[in-house]
Design a protein around this motif. Structure first.
Motif, PDB file in Angstrom:
ATOM      1  N   MET A   1       0.860  -1.173   0.000  1.00 49.41           N
ATOM      2  CA  MET A   1       0.000   0.000   0.000  1.00 49.41           C
ATOM      3  C   MET A   1       0.904   1.234   0.000  1.00 49.41           C
ATOM      4  O   MET A   1       1.870   1.297   0.753  1.00 49.41           O
ATOM      5  CB  MET A   1      -0.881  -0.080   1.260  1.00 49.41           C
ATOM      6  N   ASN A   2       0.570   2.218  -0.817  1.00 49.51           N
ATOM      7  CA  ASN A   2       1.398   3.423  -0.889  1.00 49.51           C
ATOM      8  C   ASN A   2       1.013   4.407   0.224  1.00 49.51           C
ATOM      9  O   ASN A   2       0.045   4.211   0.947  1.00 49.51           O
ATOM     10  CB  ASN A   2       1.300   4.076  -2.275  1.00 49.51           C
ATOM     11  N   ILE A   3       1.761   5.490   0.319  1.00 50.03           N
ATOM     12  CA  ILE A   3       1.562   6.440   1.418  1.00 50.03           C
ATOM     13  C   ILE A   3       0.206   7.135   1.336  1.00 50.03           C
ATOM     14  O   ILE A   3      -0.415   7.417   2.355  1.00 50.03           O
ATOM     15  CB  ILE A   3       2.731   7.455   1.505  1.00 50.03           C
ATOM     16  N   LYS A   4      -0.267   7.403   0.135  1.00 51.32           N
ATOM     17  CA  LYS A   4      -1.564   8.070  -0.013  1.00 51.32           C
ATOM     18  C   LYS A   4      -2.682   7.190   0.544  1.00 51.32           C
ATOM     19  O   LYS A   4      -3.540   7.650   1.302  1.00 51.32           O
ATOM     20  CB  LYS A   4      -1.833   8.401  -1.482  1.00 51.32           C
ATOM     21  N   SER A  13      -2.049  12.582   7.854  1.00 62.27           N
ATOM     22  CA  SER A  13      -1.528  13.140   6.609  1.00 62.27           C
ATOM     23  C   SER A  13      -0.229  12.442   6.209  1.00 62.27           C
ATOM     24  O   SER A  13       0.515  11.932   7.056  1.00 62.27           O
ATOM     25  CB  SER A  13      -1.283  14.641   6.748  1.00 62.27           C
ATOM     26  N   ALA A  14       0.036  12.435   4.917  1.00 62.00           N
ATOM     27  CA  ALA A  14       1.275  11.841   4.406  1.00 62.00           C
ATOM     28  C   ALA A  14       2.490  12.546   5.002  1.00 62.00           C
ATOM     29  O   ALA A  14       3.496  11.905   5.322  1.00 62.00           O
ATOM     30  CB  ALA A  14       1.295  11.902   2.881  1.00 62.00           C
ATOM     31  N   ASP A  15       2.389  13.867   5.159  1.00 59.92           N
ATOM     32  CA  ASP A  15       3.498  14.619   5.762  1.00 59.92           C
ATOM     33  C   ASP A  15       3.765  14.166   7.191  1.00 59.92           C
ATOM     34  O   ASP A  15       4.919  14.045   7.606  1.00 59.92           O
ATOM     35  CB  ASP A  15       3.208  16.122   5.742  1.00 59.92           C
ATOM     36  N   THR A  16       2.699  13.907   7.933  1.00 61.86           N
ATOM     37  CA  THR A  16       2.858  13.441   9.316  1.00 61.86           C
ATOM     38  C   THR A  16       3.507  12.062   9.339  1.00 61.86           C
ATOM     39  O   THR A  16       4.396  11.801  10.160  1.00 61.86           O
ATOM     40  CB  THR A  16       1.500  13.421  10.042  1.00 61.86           C
ATOM     41  N   ILE A  17       3.096  11.201   8.441  1.00 63.06           N
ATOM     42  CA  ILE A  17       3.698   9.861   8.366  1.00 63.06           C
ATOM     43  C   ILE A  17       5.191   9.982   8.071  1.00 63.06           C
ATOM     44  O   ILE A  17       6.016   9.323   8.710  1.00 63.06           O
ATOM     45  CB  ILE A  17       2.991   8.995   7.310  1.00 63.06           C
ATOM     46  N   ARG A  18       5.532  10.818   7.096  1.00 70.87           N
ATOM     47  CA  ARG A  18       6.954  11.016   6.762  1.00 70.87           C
ATOM     48  C   ARG A  18       7.729  11.552   7.960  1.00 70.87           C
ATOM     49  O   ARG A  18       8.840  11.119   8.244  1.00 70.87           O
ATOM     50  CB  ARG A  18       7.096  11.971   5.579  1.00 70.87           C
ATOM     51  N   TYR A  19       7.126  12.510   8.668  1.00 74.15           N
ATOM     52  CA  TYR A  19       7.751  13.094   9.854  1.00 74.15           C
ATOM     53  C   TYR A  19       7.961  12.033  10.934  1.00 74.15           C
ATOM     54  O   TYR A  19       9.045  11.922  11.509  1.00 74.15           O
ATOM     55  CB  TYR A  19       6.887  14.246  10.383  1.00 74.15           C
ATOM     56  N   TYR A  20       6.935  11.248  11.224  1.00 73.16           N
ATOM     57  CA  TYR A  20       7.048  10.188  12.223  1.00 73.16           C
ATOM     58  C   TYR A  20       8.173   9.220  11.875  1.00 73.16           C
ATOM     59  O   TYR A  20       8.919   8.782  12.745  1.00 73.16           O
ATOM     60  CB  TYR A  20       5.733   9.422  12.363  1.00 73.16           C
ATOM     61  N   SER A  33      11.556  -1.593  -4.715  1.00 69.17           N
ATOM     62  CA  SER A  33      12.880  -1.493  -5.333  1.00 69.17           C
ATOM     63  C   SER A  33      13.128  -0.098  -5.909  1.00 69.17           C
ATOM     64  O   SER A  33      14.273   0.330  -6.031  1.00 69.17           O
ATOM     65  CB  SER A  33      13.035  -2.550  -6.429  1.00 69.17           C
ATOM     66  N   SER A  34      12.059   0.629  -6.208  1.00 72.88           N
ATOM     67  CA  SER A  34      12.219   1.991  -6.723  1.00 72.88           C
ATOM     68  C   SER A  34      12.185   3.040  -5.602  1.00 72.88           C
ATOM     69  O   SER A  34      12.212   4.236  -5.876  1.00 72.88           O
ATOM     70  CB  SER A  34      11.142   2.294  -7.765  1.00 72.88           C
ATOM     71  N   GLY A  35      12.143   2.598  -4.347  1.00 73.22           N
ATOM     72  CA  GLY A  35      12.224   3.513  -3.214  1.00 73.22           C
ATOM     73  C   GLY A  35      10.910   4.063  -2.702  1.00 73.22           C
ATOM     74  O   GLY A  35      10.896   4.893  -1.795  1.00 73.22           O
ATOM     75  N   ILE A  36       9.806   3.603  -3.246  1.00 73.36           N
ATOM     76  CA  ILE A  36       8.492   4.085  -2.811  1.00 73.36           C
ATOM     77  C   ILE A  36       8.065   3.304  -1.567  1.00 73.36           C
ATOM     78  O   ILE A  36       8.219   2.080  -1.509  1.00 73.36           O
ATOM     79  CB  ILE A  36       7.450   3.922  -3.943  1.00 73.36           C
ATOM     80  N   ARG A  37       7.539   4.028  -0.588  1.00 76.04           N
ATOM     81  CA  ARG A  37       7.067   3.365   0.630  1.00 76.04           C
ATOM     82  C   ARG A  37       5.977   2.354   0.273  1.00 76.04           C
ATOM     83  O   ARG A  37       5.065   2.656  -0.471  1.00 76.04           O
ATOM     84  CB  ARG A  37       6.514   4.395   1.615  1.00 76.04           C
ATOM     85  N   ASP A  38       6.107   1.167   0.864  1.00 79.21           N
ATOM     86  CA  ASP A  38       5.152   0.086   0.636  1.00 79.21           C
ATOM     87  C   ASP A  38       4.694  -0.406   2.012  1.00 79.21           C
ATOM     88  O   ASP A  38       5.320  -1.272   2.615  1.00 79.21           O
ATOM     89  CB  ASP A  38       5.822  -1.044  -0.158  1.00 79.21           C
ATOM     90  N   PHE A  39       3.613   0.166   2.507  1.00 82.57           N
ATOM     91  CA  PHE A  39       3.153  -0.087   3.866  1.00 82.57           C
ATOM     92  C   PHE A  39       2.649  -1.506   4.029  1.00 82.57           C
ATOM     93  O   PHE A  39       1.811  -1.976   3.275  1.00 82.57           O
ATOM     94  CB  PHE A  39       2.053   0.912   4.237  1.00 82.57           C
ATOM     95  N   GLN A  40       3.175  -2.157   5.064  1.00 80.86           N
ATOM     96  CA  GLN A  40       2.756  -3.497   5.451  1.00 80.86           C
ATOM     97  C   GLN A  40       1.846  -3.370   6.672  1.00 80.86           C
ATOM     98  O   GLN A  40       1.733  -2.299   7.280  1.00 80.86           O
ATOM     99  CB  GLN A  40       3.983  -4.362   5.791  1.00 80.86           C
ATOM    100  N   GLU A  41       1.222  -4.460   7.050  1.00 78.84           N
ATOM    101  CA  GLU A  41       0.326  -4.461   8.206  1.00 78.84           C
ATOM    102  C   GLU A  41       1.043  -3.982   9.470  1.00 78.84           C
ATOM    103  O   GLU A  41       0.481  -3.227  10.262  1.00 78.84           O
ATOM    104  CB  GLU A  41      -0.257  -5.867   8.416  1.00 78.84           C
ATOM    105  N   THR A  42       2.283  -4.395   9.668  1.00 75.74           N
ATOM    106  CA  THR A  42       3.037  -3.972  10.861  1.00 75.74           C
ATOM    107  C   THR A  42       3.269  -2.460  10.857  1.00 75.74           C
ATOM    108  O   THR A  42       3.247  -1.835  11.918  1.00 75.74           O
ATOM    109  CB  THR A  42       4.378  -4.712  10.968  1.00 75.74           C
ATOM    110  N   ASP A  43       3.499  -1.886   9.677  1.00 79.11           N
ATOM    111  CA  ASP A  43       3.679  -0.428   9.570  1.00 79.11           C
ATOM    112  C   ASP A  43       2.395   0.287   9.963  1.00 79.11           C
ATOM    113  O   ASP A  43       2.419   1.276  10.704  1.00 79.11           O
ATOM    114  CB  ASP A  43       4.077  -0.030   8.144  1.00 79.11           C
TER     115      ASP A  43
END
Length: 117
Positions: A1-4, A13-20, A33-43
């Motif tokens: 799952m992506n950040i959005k 907010s995505a900014d808050t997630i990045r900040y955390y 592999s391209s560096g995009i956040r890929d949220f897992q259940e644990t995240d």
């Protein structure tokens, strides 16, 4: 799952997630592999935990301490428990203050309803 999608699902907010993530409040998010956040259940679980306790007034510092200790497992159990107990005590104090203020507010509202103001 992506950040959005994660942002929408969690109501953060995505900014808050990045900040955390940047300050270590949540562990580094898995990336593709391209560096995009890929949220897992644990995240998502970690973010929900942080969201809940931030909303309850737990300090960022205490949460960072707790979240840093958590992955270390049983060896940090007592330290984590201490953090939680200290935060519980602070939360109870805030709750008592809120209850007192609510009581006073209700009294004031009743005065207005009774035409005393």
């Amino acid at each position: 799952m992506n950040i959005k999608t994660a942002s929408q699902e969690l109501g953060i907010s995505a900014d808050t997630i990045r900040y955390y993530e940047r300050i270590g409040l949540v562990p580094p998010i898995t990336r593709t592999s391209s560096g995009i956040r890929d949220f897992q259940e644990t995240d998502l679980n970690a973010l929900e935990f942080v969201k809940c306790f931030r909303a309850a007034g737990v300090s960022v510092e205490s949460l960072i301490d707790y979240m840093t200790l958590f992955p270390k497992g049983e060896a940090t159990r007592e330290a984590r428990l201490t953090i939680l107990l200290e935060e519980r005590e602070k939360m109870v104090e805030r709750l008592e203050e809120l209850q007192s203020a609510l009581k006073r507010l209700d009294k004031k509202i009743n005065y207005y309803k009774e035409g005393k103001y």
